[in-house]
Design an enzyme around this catalytic site. Structure first.
Site, mmCIF file in Angstrom:
data_model
loop_
_atom_site.group_PDB
_atom_site.id
_atom_site.type_symbol
_atom_site.label_atom_id
_atom_site.label_comp_id
_atom_site.label_asym_id
_atom_site.label_seq_id
_atom_site.Cartn_x
_atom_site.Cartn_y
_atom_site.Cartn_z
ATOM 1 N N LYS A 151 39.919 37.363 42.812
ATOM 2 C CA LYS A 151 40.686 36.276 41.919
ATOM 3 C C LYS A 151 42.080 35.518 42.329
ATOM 4 C CE LYS A 151 38.484 37.753 37.755
ATOM 5 N NZ LYS A 151 38.892 37.898 36.250
ATOM 6 N N ASP A 200 39.539 32.201 31.384
ATOM 7 C CA ASP A 200 39.797 32.889 30.302
ATOM 8 C C ASP A 200 40.731 32.289 29.333
ATOM 9 O OD1 ASP A 200 38.123 35.198 31.500
ATOM 10 O OD2 ASP A 200 39.765 35.896 32.177
HETATM 11 P P1 NAP Z 1 44.243 44.982 34.315
HETATM 12 O O1 NAP Z 1 44.901 43.915 35.042
HETATM 13 O O2 NAP Z 1 43.828 46.363 35.079
HETATM 14 O O3 NAP Z 1 45.115 45.512 33.007
HETATM 15 C C1 NAP Z 1 44.570 46.588 32.379
HETATM 16 C C2 NAP Z 1 45.715 46.629 31.189
HETATM 17 O O4 NAP Z 1 45.172 47.875 30.496
HETATM 18 C C3 NAP Z 1 47.098 47.086 31.484
HETATM 19 O O5 NAP Z 1 47.973 46.574 30.532
HETATM 20 C C4 NAP Z 1 47.061 48.616 31.178
HETATM 21 O O6 NAP Z 1 48.353 49.026 31.501
HETATM 22 C C5 NAP Z 1 46.254 48.764 30.304
HETATM 23 N N1 NAP Z 1 45.797 50.347 30.267
HETATM 24 C C6 NAP Z 1 44.798 50.861 31.073
HETATM 25 N N2 NAP Z 1 44.615 52.053 30.910
HETATM 26 C C7 NAP Z 1 45.539 52.629 29.885
HETATM 27 C C8 NAP Z 1 45.733 53.748 29.329
HETATM 28 N N3 NAP Z 1 45.012 54.841 29.532
HETATM 29 N N4 NAP Z 1 46.738 53.818 28.122
HETATM 30 C C9 NAP Z 1 47.429 52.548 27.795
HETATM 31 N N5 NAP Z 1 47.232 51.421 28.512
HETATM 32 C C10 NAP Z 1 45.958 51.383 29.449
HETATM 33 O O7 NAP Z 1 42.844 44.538 33.641
HETATM 34 P P2 NAP Z 1 42.587 42.961 33.010
HETATM 35 O O8 NAP Z 1 41.882 42.223 34.035
HETATM 36 O O9 NAP Z 1 43.673 42.389 32.478
HETATM 37 O O10 NAP Z 1 41.385 43.350 32.131
HETATM 38 C C11 NAP Z 1 41.342 44.083 30.744
HETATM 39 C C12 NAP Z 1 40.635 44.167 29.827
HETATM 40 O O11 NAP Z 1 40.258 42.705 29.617
HETATM 41 C C13 NAP Z 1 39.332 44.668 30.438
HETATM 42 O O12 NAP Z 1 38.642 45.619 29.508
HETATM 43 C C14 NAP Z 1 38.362 43.741 30.630
HETATM 44 O O13 NAP Z 1 36.790 44.019 30.783
HETATM 45 C C15 NAP Z 1 38.874 42.807 29.753
HETATM 46 N N6 NAP Z 1 38.469 41.538 29.905
HETATM 47 C C16 NAP Z 1 37.573 40.797 29.063
HETATM 48 C C17 NAP Z 1 37.415 39.344 29.482
HETATM 49 C C18 NAP Z 1 36.228 38.552 28.341
HETATM 50 O O14 NAP Z 1 35.838 37.445 28.903
HETATM 51 N N7 NAP Z 1 35.901 39.208 27.399
HETATM 52 C C19 NAP Z 1 37.992 38.572 30.249
HETATM 53 C C20 NAP Z 1 38.862 39.126 31.284
HETATM 54 C C21 NAP Z 1 39.340 40.702 30.777
HETATM 55 P P3 NAP Z 1 49.441 49.544 32.253
HETATM 56 O O15 NAP Z 1 49.904 48.427 32.718
HETATM 57 O O16 NAP Z 1 50.256 50.400 31.880
HETATM 58 O O17 NAP Z 1 48.606 50.387 33.631
#
Ligand code: NAP
Length: 278
Positions: A69, A104
Site C-alpha cells: 500500500k 478505507d
Molecule cells: P497496523 O497498522 O498493524 O496497526 C495495528 C494496531 O493494533 C496498532 O495500533 C497496534 O498497536 C495495535 N495492536 C496490535 N496488537 C496489540 C496488542 N496486543 N495490544 C494492544 N494493541 C495492539 O494494522 P492496520 O492496518 O491499522 O489494521 C488494524 C485492524 O483494522 C486490523 O484488524 C485490520 O484487519 C482492520 N482493518 C479493517 C478494514 C475493514 O475494511 N474492515 C480496513 C482496514 C483495516 P501498536 O502501535 O502499539 O503496535
C-alpha cells in the site's frame, strides 16, 4: 483488455486470503457486466514493474493490499485521502496516468452512516483505539466529518503522538489506562487495533462510561461479530462492524473500473459473512 470487458485485480503478497474477488465477482454478475477481477500474487521487489505494466497486462486498475500500500502511493498520483492516510489501496488508469486513493476513509464513514444514521449530530468527541494505518484513515475521516475532538489511545504512545502531529490540535493522545475516563461524553468509540481478531488477544473495554446515544464501530471483521460489538449491543448502543466497512470500501474501485456504482446488498453481506465463517 479482455474479450468483452474490462479487467481489474487485487495485488498482494500473499493474496489468497483476499475477499475482494468474491465481492467484485458478485457485483459483476449482479449487474451483468462482462468484466474480470483476478488475484495477482506479486513479490515486493516486483511490484513497481508490475504496476508499471498494468495497462499492458490488460488492467484498467487494481486494489492493493499488504505489503504494497505504501509503494502504491509512491508510484502513483494520489488524491488527498491517500496522501493523508499515507497508503493507497485503489488504483486506476486515466489518460495514461496511474491515479490512487484510499477507500478505507469512505468505507468507514459510509458504513457508519448506514448503521448509525445521524451519529455525527453534535459529535463533539470520539475515541479511537489504535494508531496504525487503519487509524489514520478513521481519524482523517472523522476530522473531515467535523468531529471536534478525537482522543487516540494506543499501546505504543509514540505512534499515537505521530498521528497527533500529523492531524493537529483536534487530536489528543492518552495512554491505555485513561480509556475509561475518555469514554465519558464520547459519542463514538472505534476499535482500529487488531485486538479481538481471530488468533489475537481479546479487547477488554468497560463500555459503562459511554453515554446512551453513543455508537461503537469495530474494524475487525474476523469474526464479524466481535465481543466489543456484542457488548455494545447488550448496552443498547448502535454498532457498525468491520465487514460493512470492507464492503463499502470496495464500492469506489468497482465504479471506477466498471462504470457502475454498486450497492452493498444484504445478499452480498451474507455471502462474505459465510466465507469468513468458513
Ligand atoms: P497496523 O497498522 O498493524 O496497526 C495495528 C494496531 O493494533 C496498532 O495500533 C497496534 O498497536 C495495535 N495492536 C496490535 N496488537 C496489540 C496488542 N496486543 N495490544 C494492544 N494493541 C495492539 O494494522 P492496520 O492496518 O491499522 O489494521 C488494524 C485492524 O483494522 C486490523 O484488524 C485490520 O484487519 C482492520 N482493518 C479493517 C478494514 C475493514 O475494511 N474492515 C480496513 C482496514 C483495516 P501498536 O502501535 O502499539 O503496535
Amino acid at each position: 483488455m479482455t474479450a468483452g470487458g474490462r479487467a481489474a485485480c487485487v495485488i498482494g503478497w500473499p493474496v489468497e486470503h483476499s475477499r475482494s474477488p468474491l465481492i467484485h465477482h458478485y457485483w459483476l454478475k449482479h449487474y451483468g457486466i462482462a468484466g474480470e477481477y483476478r488475484r495477482e500474487a506479486v513479490r515486493p521487489e516486483d511490484f513497481a514493474a508490475f504496476i508499471g505494466s498494468l495497462a499492458a497486462r490488460g488492467y484498467v486498475g487494481a486494489n492493493v493490499t499488504v505489503p504494497h500500500k505504501e509503494a502504491a502511493l509512491a508510484l502513483s498520483k494520489p488524491d488527498e485521502r491517500a496522501g493523508a492516510v499515507g497508503a493507497a489501496n485503489t488504483l486506476w488508469l486515466e489518460g495514461g496516468v496511474l491515479h490512487s486513493t484510499n477507500t478505507d476513509v469512505e468505507g468507514f464513514l459510509n458504513n457508519l452512516d448506514a448503521c448509525a444514521p445521524g451519529w455525527d449530530r453534535g459529535a463533539d468527541k470520539a475515541v479511537v483505539l489504535g494508531a496504525g494505518g487503519a487509524a489514520r484513515a478513521v481519524v482523517y475521516g472523522l476530522l473531515m466529518r467535523g468531529v471536534e475532538r478525537l482522543v487516540v489511545i494506543n499501546r505504543t504512545l509514540q505512534r499515537a503522538e505521530a498521528l497527533r502531529r500529523q492531524f493537529g490540535a483536534r487530536v489528543a493522545v492518552l495512554p491505555w489506562p485513561e480509556l475509561g475516563p475518555a469514554l465519558v461524553e464520547a459519542s463514538l468509540l472505534v476499535n482500529t487495533t487488531t485486538l479481538g481478531m481471530q488468533r489475537q488477544p481479546p479487547l477488554t473495554v468497560d463500555l459503562a462510561p459511554l453515554p446512551a446515544h453513543a455508537a461503537v464501530a469495530d474494524l475487525v471483521y474476523v469474526p464479524v461479530e466481535t465481543p466489543l460489538l456484542t457488548q455494545a449491543r447488550a448496552r443498547g448502543l448502535r454498532t457498525a462492524d468491520g465487514l460493512g466497512m470492507l464492503l463499502h470500501q470496495a464500492v469506489r474501485g468497482f465504479a471506477l473500473w466498471f462504470g457502475v456504482t454498486p450497492t452493498v446488498t444484504a445478499e452480498l453481506r451474507a455471502l462474505i459473512a459465510a466465507d469468513i465463517a468458513r
